[in-house]
Motif scaffolding. Structure first.
Motif, PDB file in Angstrom:
ATOM      1  N   THR A  37     -30.256  19.725  36.665  1.00 34.46           N
ATOM      2  CA  THR A  37     -30.475  19.596  35.234  1.00 34.46           C
ATOM      3  C   THR A  37     -30.544  20.999  34.658  1.00 34.46           C
ATOM      4  N   VAL A  38     -29.750  21.235  33.622  1.00 33.71           N
ATOM      5  CA  VAL A  38     -29.737  22.532  32.966  1.00 33.71           C
ATOM      6  C   VAL A  38     -30.114  22.332  31.507  1.00 33.71           C
ATOM      7  N   THR A  39     -31.131  23.036  31.080  1.00 34.16           N
ATOM      8  CA  THR A  39     -31.538  23.025  29.678  1.00 34.16           C
ATOM      9  C   THR A  39     -31.011  24.299  29.037  1.00 34.16           C
ATOM     10  N   THR A  40     -30.356  24.144  27.885  1.00 34.49           N
ATOM     11  CA  THR A  40     -29.821  25.297  27.169  1.00 34.49           C
ATOM     12  C   THR A  40     -30.411  25.372  25.768  1.00 34.49           C
ATOM     13  N   ASP A  41     -30.499  26.576  25.271  1.00 35.91           N
ATOM     14  CA  ASP A  41     -30.780  26.801  23.855  1.00 35.91           C
ATOM     15  C   ASP A  41     -29.442  27.098  23.211  1.00 35.91           C
ATOM     16  N   ARG A  42     -29.146  26.401  22.119  1.00 45.97           N
ATOM     17  CA  ARG A  42     -27.862  26.605  21.467  1.00 45.97           C
ATOM     18  C   ARG A  42     -28.029  26.684  19.965  1.00 45.97           C
ATOM     19  N   THR A  43     -27.124  27.409  19.358  1.00 46.98           N
ATOM     20  CA  THR A  43     -27.054  27.494  17.907  1.00 46.98           C
ATOM     21  C   THR A  43     -25.722  26.907  17.494  1.00 46.98           C
ATOM     22  N   ILE A 100     -28.032  25.985  13.238  1.00 48.47           N
ATOM     23  CA  ILE A 100     -29.179  25.158  13.610  1.00 48.47           C
ATOM     24  C   ILE A 100     -29.440  25.367  15.098  1.00 48.47           C
ATOM     25  N   ASN A 101     -30.700  25.664  15.433  1.00 44.31           N
ATOM     26  CA  ASN A 101     -31.077  25.866  16.827  1.00 44.31           C
ATOM     27  C   ASN A 101     -31.488  24.535  17.442  1.00 44.31           C
ATOM     28  N   LYS A 102     -30.897  24.235  18.598  1.00 47.55           N
ATOM     29  CA  LYS A 102     -31.183  22.988  19.306  1.00 47.55           C
ATOM     30  C   LYS A 102     -31.233  23.259  20.795  1.00 47.55           C
ATOM     31  N   GLN A 103     -31.654  22.242  21.532  1.00 48.75           N
ATOM     32  CA  GLN A 103     -31.584  22.290  22.988  1.00 48.75           C
ATOM     33  C   GLN A 103     -30.659  21.195  23.476  1.00 48.75           C
ATOM     34  N   ARG A 104     -29.955  21.517  24.551  1.00 47.53           N
ATOM     35  CA  ARG A 104     -29.117  20.537  25.228  1.00 47.53           C
ATOM     36  C   ARG A 104     -29.581  20.423  26.668  1.00 47.53           C
ATOM     37  N   ILE A 105     -29.385  19.232  27.214  1.00 51.74           N
ATOM     38  CA  ILE A 105     -29.729  18.987  28.605  1.00 51.74           C
ATOM     39  C   ILE A 105     -28.475  18.472  29.309  1.00 51.74           C
ATOM     40  N   TYR A 106     -27.983  19.268  30.237  1.00 53.83           N
ATOM     41  CA  TYR A 106     -26.809  18.918  31.027  1.00 53.83           C
ATOM     42  C   TYR A 106     -27.269  18.355  32.366  1.00 53.83           C
ATOM     43  N   LYS A 107     -26.709  17.232  32.762  1.00 51.07           N
ATOM     44  CA  LYS A 107     -26.934  16.654  34.091  1.00 51.07           C
ATOM     45  C   LYS A 107     -25.672  16.910  34.897  1.00 51.07           C
ATOM     46  N   LYS A 160     -27.111  15.568  26.917  1.00 51.36           N
ATOM     47  CA  LYS A 160     -27.982  15.027  25.866  1.00 51.36           C
ATOM     48  C   LYS A 160     -28.422  16.203  24.993  1.00 51.36           C
ATOM     49  N   GLU A 161     -28.734  15.888  23.747  1.00 50.03           N
ATOM     50  CA  GLU A 161     -29.212  16.912  22.826  1.00 50.03           C
ATOM     51  C   GLU A 161     -30.543  16.460  22.247  1.00 50.03           C
ATOM     52  N   VAL A 162     -31.462  17.390  22.149  1.00 50.73           N
ATOM     53  CA  VAL A 162     -32.781  17.081  21.598  1.00 50.73           C
ATOM     54  C   VAL A 162     -32.688  17.095  20.079  1.00 50.73           C
ATOM     55  N   ASP A 163     -33.018  15.959  19.461  1.00 56.35           N
ATOM     56  CA  ASP A 163     -33.000  15.850  18.006  1.00 56.35           C
ATOM     57  C   ASP A 163     -34.097  16.733  17.425  1.00 56.35           C
ATOM     58  N   THR A 164     -33.757  17.583  16.482  1.00 61.85           N
ATOM     59  CA  THR A 164     -34.739  18.499  15.904  1.00 61.85           C
ATOM     60  C   THR A 164     -35.734  17.789  14.999  1.00 61.85           C
ATOM     61  N   TYR A 165     -35.405  16.574  14.573  1.00 61.45           N
ATOM     62  CA  TYR A 165     -36.299  15.829  13.685  1.00 61.45           C
ATOM     63  C   TYR A 165     -37.400  15.121  14.453  1.00 61.45           C
ATOM     64  N   ASP A 166     -37.016  14.324  15.452  1.00 58.46           N
ATOM     65  CA  ASP A 166     -38.034  13.530  16.154  1.00 58.46           C
ATOM     66  C   ASP A 166     -38.177  13.859  17.638  1.00 58.46           C
ATOM     67  N   GLN A 207     -30.402  12.533  22.266  1.00 59.48           N
ATOM     68  CA  GLN A 207     -29.207  11.861  21.765  1.00 59.48           C
ATOM     69  C   GLN A 207     -28.049  12.191  22.690  1.00 59.48           C
ATOM     70  N   THR A 208     -27.199  11.212  22.941  1.00 59.95           N
ATOM     71  CA  THR A 208     -26.048  11.404  23.798  1.00 59.95           C
ATOM     72  C   THR A 208     -25.008  12.296  23.119  1.00 59.95           C
ATOM     73  N   VAL A 209     -24.485  13.242  23.876  1.00 61.14           N
ATOM     74  CA  VAL A 209     -23.343  14.037  23.444  1.00 61.14           C
ATOM     75  C   VAL A 209     -22.148  13.471  24.178  1.00 61.14           C
ATOM     76  N   TYR A 210     -21.160  13.010  23.454  1.00 60.07           N
ATOM     77  CA  TYR A 210     -20.013  12.363  24.080  1.00 60.07           C
ATOM     78  C   TYR A 210     -19.096  13.384  24.709  1.00 60.07           C
ATOM     79  N   LEU A 211     -18.919  13.231  26.010  1.00 62.42           N
ATOM     80  CA  LEU A 211     -18.021  14.094  26.766  1.00 62.42           C
ATOM     81  C   LEU A 211     -16.598  13.609  26.635  1.00 62.42           C
TER      82      LEU A 211
END
Length: 134
Positions: free
Chosen positions: A89-95, A99-106, A120-126, A130-134
């Motif tokens: 599992t890789v967690t990234t910080d991305r812009t 907008i700054n977000k985090q992604r989680i790659y499996k 997956k991407e961490v929703d900045t609101y809640d 959320q799934t990122v479609y590959l």
């Protein structure tokens, strides 16, 4: 092993960024997606970096492109890598779009190489994933 994973993600993002730039240029010239050449290039990228499985909403079945490009190794930095046997599992910080977000790659270790299985991407609101479609 962490360096292999980091290198793989950077290579994947670099190739996807180039593909997205090519696809955006194709659209700017007044053409529609999908284009056979672009689909072939995408298929080659996926065969190198992504696990083989059906992705009904994925780019190979439903080619789409974002502007600015979704993948950019200069704007997405791995901050945590966890390896558990043949899974990582890789967690990234991305812009993206300022907008700054985090992604989680499996990733799965298959045939002596790491391949991306899901994003997956961490929703900045809640804070929900959320799934990122590959």
């Amino acid at each position: 092993m962490e360096k292999n994973i980091t290198d793989l993600l950077k290579s994947f993002m670099t190739e996807m960024n180039q593909w997205e730039n090519d696809a955006n240029h194709h659209i700017d010239e007044g053409h529609d997606l999908p284009n056979d050449d672009l689909k072939e290039k995408l298929s080659i990228i996926y065969s190198k970096y992504v696990t083989t499985k059906e992705r009904k909403m994925g780019r190979l079945n439903n080619p789409f492109v974002l502007f600015p490009p979704e993948y950019n190794p200069k704007l997405e930095i791995p901050v945590e890598i966890k390896i558990n046997g043949k899974q990582a599992t890789v967690t990234t910080d991305r812009t993206y779009a300022k907008i700054n977000k985090q992604r989680i790659y499996k990733l799965n270790y298959i045939d002596n190489t790491w391949k991306i299985d899901s994003i997956k991407e961490v929703d900045t609101y809640d804070g929900k994933l959320q799934t990122v479609y590959l």
